[in-house]
Design a protein around this motif. Structure first.
Motif, mmCIF file in Angstrom:
data_model
loop_
_atom_site.group_PDB
_atom_site.id
_atom_site.type_symbol
_atom_site.label_atom_id
_atom_site.label_comp_id
_atom_site.label_asym_id
_atom_site.label_seq_id
_atom_site.Cartn_x
_atom_site.Cartn_y
_atom_site.Cartn_z
ATOM 1 N N GLN A 296 0.820 -1.205 0.000
ATOM 2 C CA GLN A 296 0.000 0.000 0.000
ATOM 3 C C GLN A 296 0.859 1.263 0.000
ATOM 4 O OE1 GLN A 296 -3.512 0.064 -0.194
ATOM 5 N NE2 GLN A 296 -3.008 2.193 -0.637
ATOM 6 N N ALA A 297 1.972 1.219 0.728
ATOM 7 C CA ALA A 297 2.853 2.385 0.789
ATOM 8 C C ALA A 297 3.470 2.709 -0.567
ATOM 9 C CB ALA A 297 3.952 2.145 1.820
ATOM 10 N N GLU A 298 3.602 1.696 -1.415
ATOM 11 C CA GLU A 298 4.213 1.884 -2.741
ATOM 12 C C GLU A 298 3.169 2.156 -3.829
ATOM 13 O OE1 GLU A 298 7.324 2.044 -3.510
ATOM 14 O OE2 GLU A 298 8.314 1.349 -1.690
ATOM 15 N N ALA A 299 1.902 2.320 -3.455
ATOM 16 C CA ALA A 299 0.830 2.436 -4.451
ATOM 17 C C ALA A 299 1.079 3.560 -5.446
ATOM 18 C CB ALA A 299 -0.510 2.632 -3.751
ATOM 19 N N GLY A 300 1.617 4.671 -4.976
ATOM 20 C CA GLY A 300 1.876 5.782 -5.884
ATOM 21 C C GLY A 300 2.868 5.452 -6.977
ATOM 22 N N ARG A 301 3.677 4.420 -6.775
ATOM 23 C CA ARG A 301 4.692 4.056 -7.765
ATOM 24 C C ARG A 301 4.242 2.922 -8.683
ATOM 25 N NH1 ARG A 301 9.985 2.749 -4.656
ATOM 26 N NH2 ARG A 301 10.855 2.856 -6.768
ATOM 27 N N TRP A 302 3.203 2.151 -8.295
ATOM 28 C CA TRP A 302 2.776 1.055 -9.173
ATOM 29 C C TRP A 302 1.414 1.275 -9.830
ATOM 30 C CZ3 TRP A 302 -1.825 -0.570 -7.366
ATOM 31 C CH2 TRP A 302 -2.049 -0.695 -5.993
ATOM 32 N N ARG A 303 0.629 2.225 -9.325
ATOM 33 C CA ARG A 303 -0.749 2.311 -9.815
ATOM 34 C C ARG A 303 -0.828 2.675 -11.291
ATOM 35 N NH1 ARG A 303 -3.656 4.420 -5.588
ATOM 36 N NH2 ARG A 303 -4.378 2.319 -5.128
ATOM 37 N N ALA A 304 0.022 3.567 -11.768
ATOM 38 C CA ALA A 304 -0.047 3.944 -13.185
ATOM 39 C C ALA A 304 0.311 2.779 -14.095
ATOM 40 C CB ALA A 304 0.894 5.122 -13.459
ATOM 41 N N ASP A 305 1.257 1.933 -13.664
ATOM 42 C CA ASP A 305 1.686 0.802 -14.476
ATOM 43 C C ASP A 305 0.715 -0.368 -14.377
ATOM 44 O OD1 ASP A 305 3.082 -1.104 -15.895
ATOM 45 O OD2 ASP A 305 4.572 -1.476 -14.339
ATOM 46 N N MET A 306 0.188 -0.613 -13.166
ATOM 47 C CA MET A 306 -0.611 -1.815 -12.940
ATOM 48 C C MET A 306 -1.756 -1.503 -11.965
ATOM 49 S SD MET A 306 0.891 -5.551 -11.801
ATOM 50 C CE MET A 306 2.254 -5.562 -12.960
ATOM 51 N N PRO A 307 -2.773 -0.745 -12.399
ATOM 52 C CA PRO A 307 -3.862 -0.369 -11.485
ATOM 53 C C PRO A 307 -4.571 -1.563 -10.864
ATOM 54 C CG PRO A 307 -4.007 0.868 -13.544
ATOM 55 C CD PRO A 307 -2.967 -0.181 -13.747
ATOM 56 N N TYR A 308 -4.662 -2.650 -11.647
ATOM 57 C CA TYR A 308 -5.400 -3.827 -11.178
ATOM 58 C C TYR A 308 -4.663 -4.588 -10.083
ATOM 59 C CZ TYR A 308 -2.317 -5.396 -14.912
ATOM 60 O OH TYR A 308 -1.222 -5.591 -15.731
ATOM 61 N N LEU A 309 -3.407 -4.208 -9.792
ATOM 62 C CA LEU A 309 -2.706 -4.800 -8.650
ATOM 63 C C LEU A 309 -3.509 -4.558 -7.367
ATOM 64 C CD1 LEU A 309 1.142 -4.456 -8.059
ATOM 65 C CD2 LEU A 309 -0.436 -4.581 -6.168
ATOM 66 N N GLN A 310 -4.332 -3.501 -7.372
ATOM 67 C CA GLN A 310 -5.165 -3.205 -6.211
ATOM 68 C C GLN A 310 -6.053 -4.397 -5.850
ATOM 69 O OE1 GLN A 310 -5.069 0.097 -4.774
ATOM 70 N NE2 GLN A 310 -6.143 -0.814 -3.037
ATOM 71 N N LEU A 311 -6.495 -5.149 -6.872
ATOM 72 C CA LEU A 311 -7.331 -6.315 -6.603
ATOM 73 C C LEU A 311 -6.570 -7.379 -5.823
ATOM 74 C CD1 LEU A 311 -9.357 -6.883 -9.892
ATOM 75 C CD2 LEU A 311 -10.250 -6.226 -7.659
ATOM 76 N N ALA A 312 -5.329 -7.636 -6.225
ATOM 77 C CA ALA A 312 -4.510 -8.609 -5.504
ATOM 78 C C ALA A 312 -4.259 -8.141 -4.077
ATOM 79 C CB ALA A 312 -3.183 -8.819 -6.236
ATOM 80 N N LEU A 313 -4.034 -6.850 -3.928
ATOM 81 C CA LEU A 313 -3.825 -6.285 -2.598
ATOM 82 C C LEU A 313 -5.078 -6.438 -1.741
ATOM 83 C CD1 LEU A 313 -2.375 -4.559 -0.452
ATOM 84 C CD2 LEU A 313 -3.103 -2.525 -1.724
ATOM 85 N N GLU A 314 -6.244 -6.113 -2.308
ATOM 86 C CA GLU A 314 -7.488 -6.201 -1.532
ATOM 87 C C GLU A 314 -7.820 -7.639 -1.174
ATOM 88 O OE1 GLU A 314 -8.701 -3.709 -0.223
ATOM 89 O OE2 GLU A 314 -7.809 -2.124 -1.429
ATOM 90 N N LEU A 315 -7.529 -8.586 -2.073
ATOM 91 C CA LEU A 315 -7.797 -9.988 -1.762
ATOM 92 C C LEU A 315 -6.907 -10.460 -0.611
ATOM 93 C CD1 LEU A 315 -9.375 -12.532 -2.388
ATOM 94 C CD2 LEU A 315 -7.693 -13.088 -4.153
ATOM 95 N N ALA A 316 -5.642 -10.056 -0.638
ATOM 96 C CA ALA A 316 -4.735 -10.418 0.459
ATOM 97 C C ALA A 316 -5.166 -9.742 1.757
ATOM 98 C CB ALA A 316 -3.306 -10.010 0.106
ATOM 99 N N ARG A 317 -5.481 -8.456 1.670
ATOM 100 C CA ARG A 317 -5.856 -7.710 2.863
ATOM 101 C C ARG A 317 -7.197 -8.197 3.416
ATOM 102 N NH1 ARG A 317 -5.374 -1.279 2.805
ATOM 103 N NH2 ARG A 317 -6.477 -1.537 0.842
ATOM 104 N N GLY A 318 -8.149 -8.436 2.524
ATOM 105 C CA GLY A 318 -9.453 -8.921 2.964
ATOM 106 C C GLY A 318 -9.362 -10.286 3.605
ATOM 107 N N THR A 319 -8.530 -11.161 3.034
ATOM 108 C CA THR A 319 -8.344 -12.493 3.605
ATOM 109 C C THR A 319 -7.760 -12.383 5.008
ATOM 110 O OG1 THR A 319 -8.032 -13.467 1.412
ATOM 111 C CG2 THR A 319 -7.200 -14.722 3.297
ATOM 112 N N ARG A 320 -6.754 -11.547 5.166
ATOM 113 C CA ARG A 320 -6.119 -11.399 6.483
ATOM 114 C C ARG A 320 -7.102 -10.838 7.514
ATOM 115 N NH1 ARG A 320 -3.946 -8.335 10.187
ATOM 116 N NH2 ARG A 320 -4.695 -6.414 9.222
ATOM 117 N N LEU A 321 -7.854 -9.801 7.131
ATOM 118 C CA LEU A 321 -8.790 -9.189 8.075
ATOM 119 C C LEU A 321 -9.908 -10.150 8.465
ATOM 120 C CD1 LEU A 321 -9.035 -5.635 6.471
ATOM 121 C CD2 LEU A 321 -7.948 -6.201 8.641
ATOM 122 N N ALA A 322 -10.426 -10.881 7.480
ATOM 123 C CA ALA A 322 -11.502 -11.827 7.768
ATOM 124 C C ALA A 322 -11.023 -12.939 8.693
ATOM 125 C CB ALA A 322 -12.047 -12.409 6.472
#
Length: 890
Positions: free
Chosen positions: A526-552
């Motif tokens: 998440q801290a690196e989002a500003g550096r990867w979002r333009a290249d790979m916006p959909y990486l957010q999905l992988a991040l949310e799946l990992a984060r959602g799994t951990r929180l659940a």
């Protein structure tokens, strides 16, 4: 669509009724825009007044009667009026008539649209307001000339005056559901709410306009496509607000309609500043300060809909081209400016620069605006954008649920794959579309075979990162971990490749129970989002799946609330990024379910099913959560239906989600009455999770067995002593390996359920309650209460705690709650309810056509079943039974 029910306005309605029924009988007037709900509020208030204590006259003023003396009161005054009276005498006579007809009751005069009253009627209303036993209530429209006697009602202190505000978003959503007779998905509700600005009449007209094929219903959830057919009623309402425009002012409104938010300095260059000022004075545009800019917007979003529809095509294109030229002249100072210029150029037919269109498409996709990004990327490709435009367009089409089109776009530029950079990007995008879009599992091996042709380390890392997450999703966990670590160890790897690999590892760590390490990795991504979002916006999905799994798995419901309210959720919803909104809705439903909010859990999971209906990536997971929500409510039929849909729609390449689906299957079996079958299924699932090393999931499945009363049941392989561990023993072992505060609490629950005291169970319930896990807390308390009853020990405090927990929940019916609940017959339920409400045995006997002796016999049996001493404890005992309203009887 018929007339809708009254929604919201609770405070305003209460204030209106208090104004009439209060000791002073001071009246109240509501003013506001047309359609804001003044008249409906007044009618609801009048309808709630008891006619035995109030003589109510309702007056609906209109333009038709405004020119007639006493025309506004034709519904009130007799048709024959005495002759020869002065105007003052007529007024006194009219008051006397009302007094006679009231026959001692308090007079209530309810005047709708008081601004349309004729002068004599307005004078009479004012006079009535001064009568001791009379109250005047009413409405008036903003912006209209008020008769002086009406305005004097509040300036003289005879009535209170309240400006009726637009409905807030939550009430607007409720009204939408009322109009459509069913729930509406959050994005559609937000869009329609913003267009109507909380005006009920505009909202209804918008729904009527959208109902022409643009409103669809999936899994019971209404969704609006966003296209709007402006019906005559709607345009008439907007025309009344806009009024007549001079050519100059019309030009200002049109410019803002096509350019909002538009900088004030740009607008003053494109139009006469005097016309800009006039438009602002008339309430057509609004000037607002945003950071260091002064922007101009239309005063109402529907103004733009009307102006854009009515503007001729040639003028539309000229205005858009002019806006683009002006912004280019002053310089694109903000990142948003490039996107706005590109859109204006595209819409005006003057877009000739593929680089501009491509950059703008990338920006739109980075904001998760899928429809706009699709338009711009396709235009860039058509303008000669080549391979880069094709790669971006194919990627966007994948997330627009159009994988077949994406493959066609990629195959059309396959001959242009001339170097390692292009090959790596072509392989990853095509692999993504094939694996997740078309469910072709062989894609993993194909990518692995072709990456060896890459010589550049950075390009290899990109492909390795994609292969790693595919391996994780099909549960090749060892290879996934190795590939992810390989990418992280390569200095040449791009930021996007590294953080995709880190997301893969974080997801696996969460599933394995390494929640602390997973959280560290997720925070880094998440801290690196500003550096990867333009290249790979959909990486957010992988991040949310990992984060959602951990929180659940951590039971961190507050953490789930935080990401559901995060910026990504807003962007994904506004931009139709369905995989994002759908997955976040699944998480939201999960949190609601564990809190016992079964209504919200079912509604939200159904919304997720509707959003994901055309995408197979998370469709099965959404249906599994719907099955869980239905099972929690005891709705076995819907739970089974949802589970069948989960099996049908689950993507074969998403094996990593199997713990969630199979856990839901156990809940469905239990809800259907097959508790033994549920236990066998969950035991087998626990063995599978143990073999796969997914301890983070295993603890939750074991806890489900505890909830089914199987804490002491054996499971797993035979030990060296010839025996097998029990569920409680395995949970105790895992509680030392799986991170977080929840696993030790689950283990304590298992130990207490297997043979601990009621006090130990109540302490566990307190622990669950502290984590907001209301369902688990209620189940542990119910088990404790059952033990106290069996031991004939004092159960009052435990009963009160269970009643309080159930009072926070919606309808919940779980095996753990029902197992210890006393079984009352239908007749016993009837007697118990009446006795709890304070009815005497004689009154109950008369009500149920029984003898008083029979009632007493019923009560003694009820006391014995509930473990109470008498009537004084009966109400609390009934409240501690799930569905104590009678739904659980029998």
């Amino acid at each position: 669509m018929s007339r809708w029910g009254f929604v919201g306005r609770t405070d305003e309605l209460d204030r209106l009724l208090s104004a009439v029924t209060g000791a002073e009988g001071r009246g109240l007037f509501f003013s506001g825009d047309a359609g804001i709900g003044k008249s409906r509020l007044l009618r609801e208030g009048v309808a709630a007044l008891p006619r035995d204590g109030y003589a109510v006259w309702s007056i609906a003023a209109s333009a038709t009667t405004a020119a007639l003396p006493f025309g506004g009161l034709v519904q009130v005054l007799p048709t024959e009026q005495p002759q020869g009276l002065s105007p003052a005498g007529i007024l006194r006579w009219a008051v006397d008539v009302l007094q006679q007809q009231a026959a001692g009751r308090r007079i209530v005069l309810a005047v709708d649209d008081a601004h349309l009253l004729d002068p004599p009627s307005a004078a009479l209303v004012h006079l009535v307001a001064r009568v001791d036993n009379a109250t005047v209530i009413g409405t008036s429209r903003d912006g209209e000339q008020l008769p002086l006697p009406i305005r004097a009602l509040w300036t003289d202190g005879l009535v209170d005056h309240v400006e009726l505000k637009p409905l807030p978003p939550a009430e607007t959503t409720r009204l939408l559901s009322e109009i459509l007779r069913g729930p509406v998905d959050a994005t559609s509700a937000d869009r329609l709410g913003r267009l109507s600005e909380g005006n009920p009449l505009l909202l209804r007209e918008l729904v009527f306009a959208a109902d022409r094929g643009e409103l669809t219903r999936t899994y019971g959830i209404w969704k609006w496509t966003g296209r709007l057919e402006l019906a005559p009623n709607l345009t008439d309402l907007i025309d009344i607000r806009i009024g007549q425009l001079t050519p100059g002012v019309r030009g200002v409104v049109e410019l803002v309609a096509f350019g909002e938010p538009l900088g004030l300095h740009l607008l003053n260059q494109a139009a006469d500043p005097v016309d800009v000022e006039t438009a602002e004075e008339r309430g057509l545009i609004a000037v607002e300060h945003d950071d260091r800019r002064t922007n101009v917007r239309l005063a109402h979003p529907l103004y733009g809909e009307v102006m854009r529809r009515r503007c001729p095509v040639s003028r539309t294109r000229r205005l858009q081209a002019r806006l683009a030229e002006l912004l280019e002249l002053v310089g694109k100072r903000r990142r948003d400016d490039l996107l706005r210029v590109a859109v204006w150029r595209l819409d005006s037919g003057t877009a000739q620069d593929p680089a501009l269109l491509l950059d703008a498409a990338g920006q739109a996709f980075a904001r998760y605006d899928v429809p706009l990004a699709t338009r711009l990327a396709r235009a860039a490709l058509d303008a000669g954008g080549g391979f880069d435009a094709a790669e971006l367009l194919a990627t966007i089409l994948m997330f627009a649920d159009r994988p077949d089109e994406a493959i066609e776009v990629l195959d059309a530029v396959s001959a242009d794959v001339e170097d390692d950079r292009r090959l790596s990007r072509w392989l990853t995008v095509r692999g993504m579309v094939s694996y997740w879009g078309l469910s072709q599992e062989s894609t993993v091996e194909e990518i692995a075979a072709r990456r060896s042709a890459l010589g550049d380390s950075a390009d290899q890392a990109r492909v390795l990162a994609f292969e790693g997450i595919m391996r994780l999703h099909r549960l090749d966990t060892g290879i996934a971990l190795r590939l992810g670590q390989t990418v992280l160890d390569r200095p040449a790897a791009s930021v996007a490749a590294r953080e995709l690999a880190r997301s893969t590892i974080a997801h696996l760590q969460a599933a394995q129970g390494q929640l602390h390490r997973s959280a560290t990795a997720i925070n880094r991504v998440q801290a690196e989002a500003g550096r990867w979002r333009a290249d790979m916006p959909y990486l957010q999905l992988a991040l949310e799946l990992a984060r959602g799994t951990r929180l659940a798995l951590a039971g961190d419901l507050a953490g789930i609330d935080a990401i559901v309210a995060d910026e990504f959720a807003d962007l994904a919803g506004a931009g139709d990024f369905r995989l994002g909104t759908g997955y976040l809705a699944i998480l939201q439903a999960y949190a609601a379910r564990l809190r016992g909010q079964s209504d919200a859990a079912l509604r939200t999971s159904l919304g997720a099913c509707a959003v994901l209906a055309t995408s197979r990536v998370y469709a099965g997971l959404a249906q599994a959560e719907r099955a869980q929500a239905a099972a929690l409510r005891g709705d076995a039929a819907q739970a089974a239906e949802a589970m069948a849909e989960a099996d049908r729609t689950h993507a074969p390449g998403m094996v990593v989600l199997y713990p969630w689906l199979e856990q839901a299957r156990g809940a469905v079996l239990a809800a259907g009455g097959d508790v033994s079958g549920a236990g066998k299924h969950l035991s087998g699932l626990a063995d599978r999770l143990r073999a796969d090393g997914l301890a983070g999931h295993e603890v939750h499945v074991l806890h489900d067995l505890v909830r089914l009363g199987q804490a002491a049941a054996p499971l797993g392989p035979t030990c060296s002593d010839g025996g097998r561990r029990t569920v409680a023993q395995r949970l105790a072992e895992l509680s030392e390996r799986v991170d977080g505060v929840l696993p030790p609490l689950l283990a304590r629950h298992a130990r207490a359920a297997a043979g601990g005291s009621a006090d130990e169970l109540l302490a566990v319930a307190d622990g669950f309650d502290a984590l907001d896990l209301a369902v688990y807390a209620a189940e542990a308390t119910a088990t404790a209460l059952d033990r106290l009853r069996r031991q004939r020990s004092p159960a009052g405090p435990a009963r009160e705690r269970l009643a309080a927990l159930l009072g926070r929940c919606d309808l919940i019916r779980t095996p753990a709650l029902q197992a210890g609940s006393p079984a009352l017959s239908e007749r016993e339920w009837q007697v118990a309810r009446l006795a709890a409400d304070g009815a005497t045995s004689r009154a109950i006997a008369e009500r149920l056509y029984l003898s008083a002796r029979t009632v007493e016999n019923h009560l003694q049996r009820i006391y014995g079943k509930l473990g109470v001493a008498g009537r004084a404890e009966l109400r609390a005992a009934l409240r501690a039974i799930p569905g104590h309203d009678g739904a659980e009887s029998g």
